[in-house]
Motif scaffolding. Structure first.
Motif, PDB file in Angstrom:
ATOM      1  N   ASP A  36       0.662  -1.470   0.477  1.00 40.82           N
ATOM      2  CA  ASP A  36       0.034   0.366  -0.163  1.00 40.82           C
ATOM      3  C   ASP A  36       0.384   1.480  -0.079  1.00 40.82           C
ATOM      4  O   ASP A  36       0.456   2.216  -0.805  1.00 40.82           O
ATOM      5  CB  ASP A  36      -1.452  -0.208   1.348  1.00 40.82           C
ATOM      6  CG  ASP A  36      -0.341  -0.212   2.481  1.00 40.82           C
ATOM      7  OD1 ASP A  36       0.808  -0.611   2.464  1.00 40.82           O
ATOM      8  OD2 ASP A  36      -1.342   0.299   3.375  1.00 40.82           O
ATOM      9  N   GLU A  37       1.396   1.194   0.509  1.00 35.66           N
ATOM     10  CA  GLU A  37       2.817   2.339   0.415  1.00 35.66           C
ATOM     11  C   GLU A  37       3.838   2.445  -0.709  1.00 35.66           C
ATOM     12  O   GLU A  37       3.598   3.814  -0.891  1.00 35.66           O
ATOM     13  CB  GLU A  37       3.781   2.640   1.646  1.00 35.66           C
ATOM     14  CG  GLU A  37       5.109   3.436   1.935  1.00 35.66           C
ATOM     15  CD  GLU A  37       5.714   3.242   3.631  1.00 35.66           C
ATOM     16  OE1 GLU A  37       6.951   4.125   3.052  1.00 35.66           O
ATOM     17  OE2 GLU A  37       5.361   2.207   3.603  1.00 35.66           O
ATOM     18  N   LEU A  38       4.043   1.978  -1.551  1.00 35.72           N
ATOM     19  CA  LEU A  38       4.548   1.773  -2.660  1.00 35.72           C
ATOM     20  C   LEU A  38       3.787   2.096  -3.270  1.00 35.72           C
ATOM     21  O   LEU A  38       4.153   3.550  -4.256  1.00 35.72           O
ATOM     22  CB  LEU A  38       4.945   0.162  -3.201  1.00 35.72           C
ATOM     23  CG  LEU A  38       5.589  -0.128  -4.323  1.00 35.72           C
ATOM     24  CD1 LEU A  38       6.768   0.422  -4.929  1.00 35.72           C
ATOM     25  CD2 LEU A  38       5.478  -1.036  -5.044  1.00 35.72           C
ATOM     26  N   GLU A  92      19.121  10.723  -6.684  1.00 36.06           N
ATOM     27  CA  GLU A  92      18.232   9.673  -5.611  1.00 36.06           C
ATOM     28  C   GLU A  92      16.775  10.158  -6.009  1.00 36.06           C
ATOM     29  O   GLU A  92      16.616  11.020  -5.373  1.00 36.06           O
ATOM     30  CB  GLU A  92      18.579   8.981  -3.981  1.00 36.06           C
ATOM     31  CG  GLU A  92      18.326   8.568  -4.064  1.00 36.06           C
ATOM     32  CD  GLU A  92      18.695   7.885  -2.004  1.00 36.06           C
ATOM     33  OE1 GLU A  92      18.419   6.828  -1.860  1.00 36.06           O
ATOM     34  OE2 GLU A  92      19.119   8.654  -1.538  1.00 36.06           O
ATOM     35  N   ALA A  93      16.150   9.882  -6.856  1.00 37.47           N
ATOM     36  CA  ALA A  93      14.864  10.626  -7.487  1.00 37.47           C
ATOM     37  C   ALA A  93      14.017   9.279  -7.611  1.00 37.47           C
ATOM     38  O   ALA A  93      14.258   7.812  -8.233  1.00 37.47           O
ATOM     39  CB  ALA A  93      15.102  10.741  -9.067  1.00 37.47           C
ATOM     40  N   HIS A 108      19.795   7.135  -9.257  1.00 38.84           N
ATOM     41  CA  HIS A 108      19.520   6.133  -8.977  1.00 38.84           C
ATOM     42  C   HIS A 108      17.954   6.250  -8.286  1.00 38.84           C
ATOM     43  O   HIS A 108      17.277   6.925  -7.852  1.00 38.84           O
ATOM     44  CB  HIS A 108      19.973   6.243  -7.110  1.00 38.84           C
ATOM     45  CG  HIS A 108      19.590   4.979  -6.738  1.00 38.84           C
ATOM     46  ND1 HIS A 108      19.213   3.490  -6.610  1.00 38.84           N
ATOM     47  CD2 HIS A 108      18.863   4.783  -5.294  1.00 38.84           C
ATOM     48  CE1 HIS A 108      19.251   2.720  -5.807  1.00 38.84           C
ATOM     49  NE2 HIS A 108      18.702   3.725  -4.924  1.00 38.84           N
ATOM     50  N   PRO A 109      17.880   5.539  -9.622  1.00 39.34           N
ATOM     51  CA  PRO A 109      15.807   5.245  -9.402  1.00 39.34           C
ATOM     52  C   PRO A 109      14.962   4.752  -8.382  1.00 39.34           C
ATOM     53  O   PRO A 109      14.403   3.102  -8.913  1.00 39.34           O
ATOM     54  CB  PRO A 109      15.703   4.704 -10.732  1.00 39.34           C
ATOM     55  CG  PRO A 109      16.623   4.111 -11.667  1.00 39.34           C
ATOM     56  CD  PRO A 109      18.300   4.258 -10.178  1.00 39.34           C
ATOM     57  N   TRP A 110      15.552   5.080  -7.014  1.00 36.91           N
ATOM     58  CA  TRP A 110      14.884   4.140  -6.273  1.00 36.91           C
ATOM     59  C   TRP A 110      13.875   3.881  -5.802  1.00 36.91           C
ATOM     60  O   TRP A 110      13.579   2.606  -5.631  1.00 36.91           O
ATOM     61  CB  TRP A 110      15.130   4.420  -4.969  1.00 36.91           C
ATOM     62  CG  TRP A 110      14.289   5.944  -4.568  1.00 36.91           C
ATOM     63  CD1 TRP A 110      14.630   7.543  -4.811  1.00 36.91           C
ATOM     64  CD2 TRP A 110      13.076   6.394  -3.893  1.00 36.91           C
ATOM     65  NE1 TRP A 110      13.679   8.048  -4.536  1.00 36.91           N
ATOM     66  CE2 TRP A 110      12.906   7.528  -3.542  1.00 36.91           C
ATOM     67  CE3 TRP A 110      12.535   5.678  -3.305  1.00 36.91           C
ATOM     68  CZ2 TRP A 110      11.299   7.636  -2.871  1.00 36.91           C
ATOM     69  CZ3 TRP A 110      11.397   5.410  -1.794  1.00 36.91           C
ATOM     70  CH2 TRP A 110      10.454   6.674  -2.125  1.00 36.91           C
ATOM     71  N   LEU A 111      12.658   4.042  -6.837  1.00 41.54           N
ATOM     72  CA  LEU A 111      11.051   3.901  -6.245  1.00 41.54           C
ATOM     73  C   LEU A 111      11.166   2.840  -7.615  1.00 41.54           C
ATOM     74  O   LEU A 111      10.816   2.361  -7.242  1.00 41.54           O
ATOM     75  CB  LEU A 111      10.634   5.178  -6.575  1.00 41.54           C
ATOM     76  CG  LEU A 111       8.811   4.629  -6.221  1.00 41.54           C
ATOM     77  CD1 LEU A 111       8.021   4.311  -5.009  1.00 41.54           C
ATOM     78  CD2 LEU A 111       7.798   5.962  -6.185  1.00 41.54           C
ATOM     79  N   GLN A 116      12.265  -0.175  -6.511  1.00 42.60           N
ATOM     80  CA  GLN A 116      11.325  -0.692  -5.501  1.00 42.60           C
ATOM     81  C   GLN A 116      10.205  -1.810  -5.896  1.00 42.60           C
ATOM     82  O   GLN A 116      10.166  -2.754  -5.085  1.00 42.60           O
ATOM     83  CB  GLN A 116      10.671   0.506  -4.055  1.00 42.60           C
ATOM     84  CG  GLN A 116      12.029   0.790  -3.285  1.00 42.60           C
ATOM     85  CD  GLN A 116      11.847   0.020  -2.108  1.00 42.60           C
ATOM     86  OE1 GLN A 116      10.785  -1.008  -2.382  1.00 42.60           O
ATOM     87  NE2 GLN A 116      12.876  -0.365  -1.155  1.00 42.60           N
ATOM     88  N   TYR A 117       9.923  -1.188  -6.751  1.00 39.51           N
ATOM     89  CA  TYR A 117       8.517  -1.799  -7.802  1.00 39.51           C
ATOM     90  C   TYR A 117       9.320  -2.974  -8.667  1.00 39.51           C
ATOM     91  O   TYR A 117       8.703  -3.783  -8.498  1.00 39.51           O
ATOM     92  CB  TYR A 117       8.204  -0.702  -8.923  1.00 39.51           C
ATOM     93  CG  TYR A 117       7.041  -1.643  -9.664  1.00 39.51           C
ATOM     94  CD1 TYR A 117       5.875  -1.438  -9.196  1.00 39.51           C
ATOM     95  CD2 TYR A 117       7.275  -2.155 -11.308  1.00 39.51           C
ATOM     96  CE1 TYR A 117       4.937  -2.564 -10.032  1.00 39.51           C
ATOM     97  CE2 TYR A 117       6.123  -1.814 -11.863  1.00 39.51           C
ATOM     98  CZ  TYR A 117       5.299  -2.989 -11.404  1.00 39.51           C
ATOM     99  OH  TYR A 117       4.631  -3.771 -12.589  1.00 39.51           O
ATOM    100  N   LEU A 118      10.274  -3.002  -8.573  1.00 42.61           N
ATOM    101  CA  LEU A 118      11.176  -4.312  -9.434  1.00 42.61           C
ATOM    102  C   LEU A 118      11.790  -5.360  -8.296  1.00 42.61           C
ATOM    103  O   LEU A 118      13.466  -4.252  -8.361  1.00 42.61           O
ATOM    104  CB  LEU A 118      11.767  -3.765 -10.619  1.00 42.61           C
ATOM    105  CG  LEU A 118      11.427  -3.310 -11.454  1.00 42.61           C
ATOM    106  CD1 LEU A 118      12.793  -2.410 -12.884  1.00 42.61           C
ATOM    107  CD2 LEU A 118      10.186  -4.162 -12.309  1.00 42.61           C
TER     108      LEU A 118
END
Length: 716
Positions: free
Chosen positions: A439-441, A639-640, A661-664, A667-669
């Protein structure tokens, strides 16, 4: 219809030189014949006003009645016709203030009747000045340095006084004769070039085909050290990078006078003029022309495993000092002692050469520019990608590319220096970190602008197939300013493309010349001959995975600072401007306190704090650091959370980021294989974008701002 027999590659360029340095009329005659035969590579308006042609030679002492060699300097000036006396006074004042004496002036004899009406209307007054050396031991290199400084002082004073003064050349070794005409008319315009007393051992020639700028007298070539055929596609990036590194310029030979050399790049010059500005700075600061050109136009060394270790170390060391000036380029150059030609790393411009029995060398854009008896020619050939051909008149030698480059690379212990200055990013850290709850993602993806279509049609192919999605050529969606749906800031900037380069690079077939390698950290002075105390991190993959970001933080240690790019959205739009000012101010403060790595992060975004668009944050920080004279002292990482598309990455690099760094998105992958394929797709997409601009290296693209903004206010 296209006639292949009339195809041209813009500009004709080359040089003629005797290896033994003997000065004769024949060398100039060969150069004038060559530039006349290259006239078809130039351009002219319908009134026969050419785009420009000229020659760079050694000072013709016998013609001018001055000597001995290197004891009298000669300046060639374009002066305003209605302000000659004022211009002469300004020039004399500058020379005398730097310890030199003005021995006299000469009106250069010309025949304006050969000019077309447009060229004649803008014709300057052409004058030569004879200059005596400063007091002290006779040293040609030191005097050339003093004359270079004098030129910069003259240019600054002329700009302040509103006088249009252009210094074609000011040297104790060379002189430039050029005009706004075609090569066939050059000796008809300058009587000096017809004189049998004009003797030289070196002549660089050029016929211009204007592409990036309109034809003008100052932009005719050669310039002070080189003549150039091609396009510097990274020009904006190179100019921005030079501006950013100007605060760090320092060398013992200049001391406090280094401030008088700034700005290094002439803002109104062409790409060729800017390249000459950079070459002149390096040469006058102590490097020889071959060394300087190996820095400016390095060959494709990154993926050549069989390269000589000394040469590889040379390129590795200098890659930390400056980025390549990239694009199609055939160069002819001379400082009055050494002459030569060089090609870009792709070899996208032609250069053919011949060597005779008596070591006369001719190199030019095409064969047939001079007539040699075939029995006298001992070698014919062409330069390949990244190669040079050098004639050293002091040593009476002709150096082929490998010999010339190895000679430069072995002068200093570059292997030891590069191992001390450059280190690889550690890869033994495997701290991916905890996964966000589902849910947070989803909430964060919504906050950062992800849509279902982005996940399905953009990220899914990148993560599953390792390549960016294929779209139709047509696009009927409204541009961002006219869209009814809110758009991200990235949608408001559009990538430019190379309009003049022929052809654009194929990143698949030309894989060996393409490079995404980046260097992060504090850089030393471009003019320093020895390494400084700081080290740079070498990054093979500029799109950082989670473990690589963790490794970067560990490697940076106390010299890494992280700044949060968020703002209180409830406070209204004015709060965004204040947050940007605070972020920019904090970035400058962090660098002044010793940070060598700066991470701009939007991870702290939550329900009450919105993320600042990373493109806006990176651009603001980058520009603030440049204006605060601190940009060269720090590496900039984004860090985007809002970066997931190839265009997003390209825009972030283009506006100043050196790693992303595409952190979000990562996170999805969550699994390693998907993340690696996603990164591979992003980097393939970056290479495709670079290639459309005719650019080979991400180093040269970073900070270049090769974009057009559509629908954004000037303050943005």
């Amino acid at each position: 219809m296209l006639d292949p027999w009339r195809e041209r590659d813009a500009c004709g360029v080359g040089f003629v030189a005797r290896a033994d340095g003997e000065r004769t009329r024949d060398i100039l005659s060969l150069a004038l014949t060559a530039v006349a035969r290259l006239a078809h590579r130039g351009a002219a308006s319908n009134d026969k006003s050419g785009d420009g042609a000229g020659v760079l030679t050694q000072i013709p002492h016998r013609l001018l009645g001055v000597g001995p060699v290197e004891r009298v300097a000669l300046g060639m000036f374009f002066l305003p016709p209605n302000g000659v006396d004022e211009a002469v006074d300004l020039i004399e004042s500058a020379l005398v203030s730097l310890g030199m004496s003005v021995l006299g002036w000469r009106v250069v004899p010309v025949d304006a009747g050969v000019l077309g009406p447009l060229a004649a209307a803008s014709q300057p007054a052409i004058r030569q000045v004879f200059v005596g050396p400063p007091s002290g031991p006779a040293n040609a290199q030191a005097w050339e340095r003093r004359l270079y400084l004098a030129r910069r002082v003259i240019e600054r004073r002329a700009a302040n006084a509103g006088l249009e003064i252009f210094v074609c050349s000011l040297s104790c070794r060379t002189v430039v004769y050029k005009a706004l005409l075609v090569g066939t008319e050059l000796p008809g315009f300058y009587a000096d070039l017809r004189s049998p007393l004009f003797e030289t051992g070196i002549a660089v020639f050029h016929q211009r085909y204007s592409t990036n700028t309109l034809p003008s007298w100052p932009l005719a070539q050669p310039f002070r050290l080189l003549a150039h055929n091609g396009e510097i596609n990274t020009l904006w990036g190179n100019r921005n990078a030079m501006l950013a590194r100007e605060p760090a310029l320092a060398a013992p030979v200049w001391e406090k006078d280094v401030e008088k050399l700034k700005p290094v790049i002439w803002a109104d010059g062409s790409d060729s003029a800017s390249l000459d500005n950079a070459l002149e700075l390096l040469v006058r600061s102590g490097r020889d022309p071959v060394h300087a050109l190996m820095m400016l136009l390095p060959e494709a060394w990154e993926r050549i495993p069989e390269m000589d270790p000394a040469l590889r170390s040379f390129y590795e060391y200098h890659a930390g000092l400056m980025e390549p000036w990239d694009g199609p380029a055939a160069i002819a150059f001379s400082d009055g002692v050494v002459a030569g030609s060089a090609l870009d790393r792709n070899g996208l411009r032609p250069c053919r050469y011949k060597v005779t029995r008596d070591n006369v060398v001719v190199a030019a854009s095409e064969v047939g520019v001079v007539d040699f008896d075939p029995a006298d020619v001992v070698e014919s050939g062409r330069l390949g990608p990244g190669e040079v051909l050098v004639v050293d008149t002091l040593r009476n030698v002709v150096l082929r590319s490998a010999d010339a480059k190895i000679e430069v690379a072995q002068r200093c212990p570059y292997r030891r220096w590069s191992s001390r200055v450059v280190r690889e990013l550690p890869t033994d850290v495997s701290a991916i970190g905890p996964a966000l709850p589902a849910d947070e993602l989803t909430a964060r993806q919504h906050a950062f602008g992800y849509s279902h279509e982005d996940l399905k049609f953009v990220m899914a192919p990148m993560a599953s197939e390792g390549k960016d999605a294929i779209w139709s050529m047509g696009d009927d969606t409204p541009i961002a300013p006219l869209s009814r749906v809110p758009q991200s800031l990235y949608a408001y900037v559009r990538q430019r493309f190379a309009q003049v380069t022929n052809p654009a690079i194929d990143p698949l077939r030309e894989e060996l010349v393409m490079s995404l390698v980046m260097y992060l950290g504090r850089r030393g002075s471009l003019l320093a001959q020895r390494p400084g105390g700081r080290t740079l991190l070498r990054i093979e993959h500029p799109v950082l995975l989670a473990e690589e970001m963790a490794a970067l933080r560990r490697a940076g240690g106390s010299e890494l600072a992280t700044l949060s790019a968020v703002w209180e959205a409830a406070a209204g739009p004015d709060e965004l401007a204040r947050a940007l000012e605070t972020l920019s101010r904090d970035a400058v403060t962090a660098v002044r306190r010793g940070a060598t790595l700066l991470v701009i992060s939007d991870r702290d975004a939550d329900k009450s704090r919105a993320p600042i668009p990373m493109l806006l944050a990176i651009g603001a920080v980058h520009q603030s650091l440049v204006h605060a004279r601190q940009r060269v002292r720090v590496g900039l990482v984004a860090e985007a959370g809002d970066a997931w598309d190839v265009h997003h990455f390209a825009a972030l690099f283009g506006y100043g980021a050196e790693a992303v760094h595409p952190w979000l998105a990562l996170q999805y992958l969550r699994d390693d294989a998907s993340a690696s394929r996603f990164r591979a797709a992003a980097e393939k997409g970056l290479l495709k974008i670079l290639s459309k601009m005719g650019i080979s290296t991400l180093q040269s693209y970073s900070g270049a701002q090769i974009f057009e903004a559509i629908g954004l206010g000037r303050e943005v």
